[in-house]
Each structure stands twice: as C-alpha cells, then as structure tokens.
Design a protein around this motif. Sequence first.
Motif, mmCIF file in Angstrom:
data_model
loop_
_atom_site.group_PDB
_atom_site.id
_atom_site.type_symbol
_atom_site.label_atom_id
_atom_site.label_comp_id
_atom_site.label_asym_id
_atom_site.label_seq_id
_atom_site.Cartn_x
_atom_site.Cartn_y
_atom_site.Cartn_z
ATOM 1 N N LEU A 81 10.965 5.216 34.496
ATOM 2 C CA LEU A 81 10.355 5.583 33.225
ATOM 3 C C LEU A 81 9.040 4.830 33.087
ATOM 4 O O LEU A 81 8.970 3.650 33.413
ATOM 5 C CB LEU A 81 11.325 5.089 32.135
ATOM 6 C CG LEU A 81 11.241 5.620 30.734
ATOM 7 C CD1 LEU A 81 11.612 7.103 30.757
ATOM 8 C CD2 LEU A 81 12.252 4.868 29.865
ATOM 9 N N GLY A 82 7.992 5.520 32.636
ATOM 10 C CA GLY A 82 6.726 4.839 32.392
ATOM 11 C C GLY A 82 6.422 4.875 30.901
ATOM 12 O O GLY A 82 6.745 5.849 30.213
ATOM 13 N N VAL A 83 5.822 3.812 30.377
ATOM 14 C CA VAL A 83 5.555 3.728 28.937
ATOM 15 C C VAL A 83 4.043 3.776 28.694
ATOM 16 O O VAL A 83 3.298 2.908 29.166
ATOM 17 C CB VAL A 83 6.155 2.437 28.332
ATOM 18 C CG1 VAL A 83 5.996 2.440 26.822
ATOM 19 C CG2 VAL A 83 7.624 2.285 28.730
ATOM 20 N N ALA A 84 3.607 4.790 27.953
ATOM 21 C CA ALA A 84 2.175 5.031 27.777
ATOM 22 C C ALA A 84 1.471 3.873 27.063
ATOM 23 O O ALA A 84 0.356 3.504 27.396
ATOM 24 C CB ALA A 84 1.961 6.333 26.997
ATOM 25 N N GLU A 85 2.120 3.264 26.077
ATOM 26 C CA GLU A 85 1.414 2.271 25.241
ATOM 27 C C GLU A 85 1.050 0.995 25.978
ATOM 28 O O GLU A 85 0.149 0.278 25.561
ATOM 29 C CB GLU A 85 2.222 1.929 23.985
ATOM 30 C CG GLU A 85 3.493 1.159 24.246
ATOM 31 C CD GLU A 85 4.034 0.487 22.980
ATOM 32 O OE1 GLU A 85 3.245 -0.092 22.235
ATOM 33 O OE2 GLU A 85 5.254 0.555 22.752
ATOM 34 N N ASN A 86 1.781 0.662 27.073
ATOM 35 C CA ASN A 86 1.537 -0.635 27.704
ATOM 36 C C ASN A 86 1.653 -0.634 29.229
ATOM 37 O O ASN A 86 1.578 -1.692 29.843
ATOM 38 C CB ASN A 86 2.478 -1.693 27.112
ATOM 39 C CG ASN A 86 3.943 -1.294 27.249
ATOM 40 O OD1 ASN A 86 4.276 -0.393 28.019
ATOM 41 N ND2 ASN A 86 4.805 -1.953 26.505
ATOM 42 N N GLY A 87 1.859 0.526 29.829
ATOM 43 C CA GLY A 87 1.937 0.599 31.290
ATOM 44 C C GLY A 87 3.229 0.056 31.880
ATOM 45 O O GLY A 87 3.340 -0.109 33.104
ATOM 46 N N CYS A 88 4.214 -0.236 31.047
ATOM 47 C CA CYS A 88 5.498 -0.735 31.556
ATOM 48 C C CYS A 88 6.229 0.354 32.347
ATOM 49 O O CYS A 88 6.238 1.526 31.956
ATOM 50 C CB CYS A 88 6.405 -1.169 30.399
ATOM 51 S SG CYS A 88 6.075 -2.833 29.784
#
Lengths: 423, 193
Positions: free
Chosen positions: B108-115
């Motif tokens: 899973l990738g998180v748009a707000e922080n690149g996690c």
Amino acid sequence: MTQHSKKAAAFLKDAKYSQWHDATFWAVRSKRDTMAQGLPEWERLREKASAIKRHTLSHLDEYLEQFAAQAQKNGAVVHWAADADEFNAIVLDILQAAGVKKIVKSKSMLTEECGMNPYLEAKGIEVVETDLGERIIQLMGQRPSHIVMPAVHLSPDQVGELFEREGISDEIGNHDPTYLTYRARLSLRNEFLTAGAGMTGANFGIAATGDIVVCTNEGNADMSTSCPKLHIAALGLEKVIPDYDCLAVFQRMLCRAGTGQPTTSYTSHFRKARPGAQAMHIILVDNGRSQWIGNPDHWEILKCIRCGSCMNTCPVYRRSGGFSYSYFIPGPLGVNLGMLRDFEAHKGNLSACTLCMSCQSVCPVKIDLGEQIYKWRQMSGAIPPAKKALCKGMSMVYNHPLLYKTATRVLKPFHSLDLEKDE
Amino acid sequence: MSRKDEILGRIRAGIGTRYDMPSLDDIAPITYPDPLAAFIASSKVAGSEVVELENGDTVDSIIRKRFPSAGTIASNLPEVSIANLNPDTVESAAALDGTDVGVIRGELGVAENGCIWIPQAMKEKAVCFISENLVILLPREAIVNNMHEAYRRVDPGRYGYGTFISGPSKTADIAQTLVMGAQAARSVTVILI
C-alpha cells in the motif's frame, strides 16, 4: 538568579553558538508551520488527538489491561514495573537469563529517565546506543540536550574529534557530517551483528492489537530488532492508545509537529517475535505516572507524545539550550515533568518561561503547558521579593495612564538600567 | 497483590472525570485529485526514486540498469530472477550483511507522505534494512490518500511485523545537516508495477 537563569547566562556567553541554536530551532518550528498549514484538517487533528488522549488516560486501567492481554496472546511476555529500580532489575534479569553481554538500543527517553544504561553497565553489560545522536552523546559521556535531536549542542568538529579518538573515523581532520555519518554507520553495523539483544522504546502501544509502534528516521530500531534474537520493548504507561484509527491521528502529527517532516522514514509495528527469535518482552513502566493521573492540575501532561515541538518553539529554550534545565527533559515539557518528579529539585526551572504560551499553541495534543507552569509558580512561592515589588509597582503604573506617561518620560534616560541585577 | 493490580489500582483511584471517545468520522482528511501523482511527489520529498514499469521493462532489467555493479541481490520475490540471496533461506540475519540491493514488495502506498506498507513476508526482515539499496515493488493501483485510509487496510502479516517505509534511512543528528543512509538503506527505489 535561579538555577536555570545562571546556566542560561553561561550558555549565552558564546554569542555565535547561541544565535545558531536559536535560529536552528526557529527553522524547525517554521518547518512545522509549513506542515501544519499544508493540511486543512490540522486544527481538527489537534482537537481529536487531545480528546483521544483525554479519553484514553481517563480509561487507562481498561486500555492497559486490554493491551497486556493482547500482547500476551501474541506471544509476548509482559512485565509491570512500579519504578525505575524495578524496571532496571527486570531488564537485567531478562538479559542474564538469556546470557546476553551486549545490547543495541534505539532512542528511549524512558531508559534515560530510569538510568538504565549506567545500571546495566555496572552489572557488566555493554549498552550501545544506535541512534546517531544518542551514540555521539553516549561516547561523549553526556546527556541529551533535546528529546528528538539529542546531540544538537555539538559541532561537526567536536563530533569529528570524538570519532577520531574512538577510532570510528580514519581520515583525520575530515569533519564533514556525511563522512562522519557514514563512519558511524560502519561502526554500528558491527554492533548490530554482534549484540545479543535489541532494546527499543515505544512511541505507541496499541491496545486493540498488542502492537508496539516505533517511529525512527534512521531505521535503527528496525536494525536493533532484525539482527539480535531477543527484543525488549519498554514503554511508559501513558503510551497506550486504543486502536489503529487513533494511531492514524498521532502518526500524522508526531513528525509534522516535531521535525517538520510529513512522516518519519520508518513507522514500525512489532506484534510478534520474528521467526527463530526468543519471545518478545514488553515492560510497562509506571515510575510516577499512576500518581500523576490523580493530579487535577497536571494530569494532562501525560497526553504528551514526545514530539519536541514545545521546546523548538520556546523562546527560552532556544536561547538557553537543553543543559540549562535541571531535569533531563528540557523546555516547557521538561519544566512540568521535573516539577511532578521532584518539586524541590527542579523548581529552579520555573523561571524558564515567559508565559508567551507558544508551546501550547503548537502542541499537537493541546497540553496546557504554559498554564501548568503558571500554576506551579503559584505553588512554589519562588518569586523573589524584589521582583514581586516591581510587579506591584508596574501594575499600578499600567493601570493609571497619567502615571504611565509621567513614568516613561522620567525613566527614559535610565532605559538600559538592569532591573534584574538585585535578584 | 500483583504489581499489575497495584498499578491499575492507583490509576483507578486517581482518575477523575472519565471522558468519552471522540468520533473520528468528521476529520475530513486531505484527499488528492490524483493520488498516484501525489504519492510520487511525496516519495521524492522523502528521498525515494520512483520508476514506472513501462512496456518492455522487467523488474530485473530496471534493477540491472539502476545498479549495474551490484554483486549481492537479495529477494524472495518470484519476479526477481537475478536475486542470488534469499531472505527465506539464509541461516541468519547476519548472512544478509553486505547485500547491495534488497528487493521487497509493498502492499500500500500513502499519497500524503510517501509511506509504503511492508508486512513481513520473509523469514529475515533484515533484508528491508541491512541492504545498501532497497527496491520496493508497488502496484500502482494500491495508493490511498492518507494514513486514516491506510490504517483501515493494513495488517502486520503472518510474521507479526510490518512497517511503513518512506524514503531512505536518514539523519540530521550532526549539526542538523541532512544525510541519507544512517543505519538502514542508503537509497530507496520504488518500482510502480
């Protein structure tokens, strides 16, 4: 002069360094502002974070039981330590039972609070800090001057000379931070591979799942727990939060508020020991916290998630440095925690506050840090008589416009008079 | 009375008002018109390189091109046929020391922080940290807006460990100078597949 103001005066003698210190932390505060302004929901997040913490702390008995039960179900061994001595003894027992002679550890203000490193070293166990800043101050024989940036008080030259003395760097005179970081990496790599146990603190404990959550930029908590076969995690009672939905709120705020980054590089969840490793040990540490919950004026200090934003923004911290405070945690947070820990020993920090309230304006969990310092001052009677008289006089002047006008005209030639001198 | 009971007893005695849990449904967290573009931008800020798998590319060919001199490539992923070390079969974590490139899968990738969420899906998770360079394969449709969405979907996997990784290991502990490559991976390449 108070204990703090004497040390602050010494700090300010090095004008160049103290200006750098002030500017550095103001830059971090500005980065925090950029992050906060980048999220339209920032203030709502602060409201929620504060409310979640209030709820959790006022149901902490239930959440601790849930966390412990869940962690045990995952296979962890859960210990309860009433105070620092008990905590240190538990750690020693675990290490001795496993025949461990050396541990690598990631940054933990709790182990600092309990004096764990000197205790273990006296018992013949080598302790290697693996956060770069913590490693530097460990080798220097110092304590952290900031909870997130522990070695911020040292210059590259000081670190370079230290590494030369310790045999960590081999290019004498190369004090470039990139080079020094690389040399520390090589040295620590060897420590990770030869230690018998890894120790971490915890940013959060998740009651619903039993997870220990650790946030780092260096990945040192993960290295510490990926190589050795034994993981010990230590957390203060107040670190437990209900579930992942709550964690999302805090994860988003911790680093934005603290260092002005959108996230730490690593947000790691430890639920079970890795394959082939020994059972994970989790130590829940009280050391005063269960008493502080009952303090009607000061219990909310336990909401703290240790981001460091209150010290970054504090005009007194920025201009006096971490070592001016008598408690091992500096800034507005440390002033308050020190008073809870030992009123007499730390009341000399109460002067380290202008009541500007900047700390509580930025605090991601909305702790009333400045108001709490004000309350401690009322209790301490620490105000010197000369200052009291002065304040009374000033209040009369400010409340009578005519008197004010006359006074400013009369006093103008003396405007550089040092009114603090007689304290 | 056990230590646990003593401590819990003190807490119960101390608690004043019991506050309710707030609703978290009205946070209205940030969302993006193009979450993938936002994820790529955030990843770059965190110090990652992002590569999109184009027609004709393979994961192998991208790794070879980016790390032409890599000797040891560690992975347990079937699409990484150039791997010559397997974190599932190494005897211990120490055997992974000296890995030039580690290749792992993100969920899973998180748009707000690149996690990127990495559940432990290998025997020795050391591969995620000990490798000089880390390559993460991430399906391009697996992007969420923010951490609230992410935490609704993650699980530490069968080994009971998981981590969000955003960029390489970094530190600013010496005079606040940002340096990439503290104790873990010195570079992170995200391959969007």
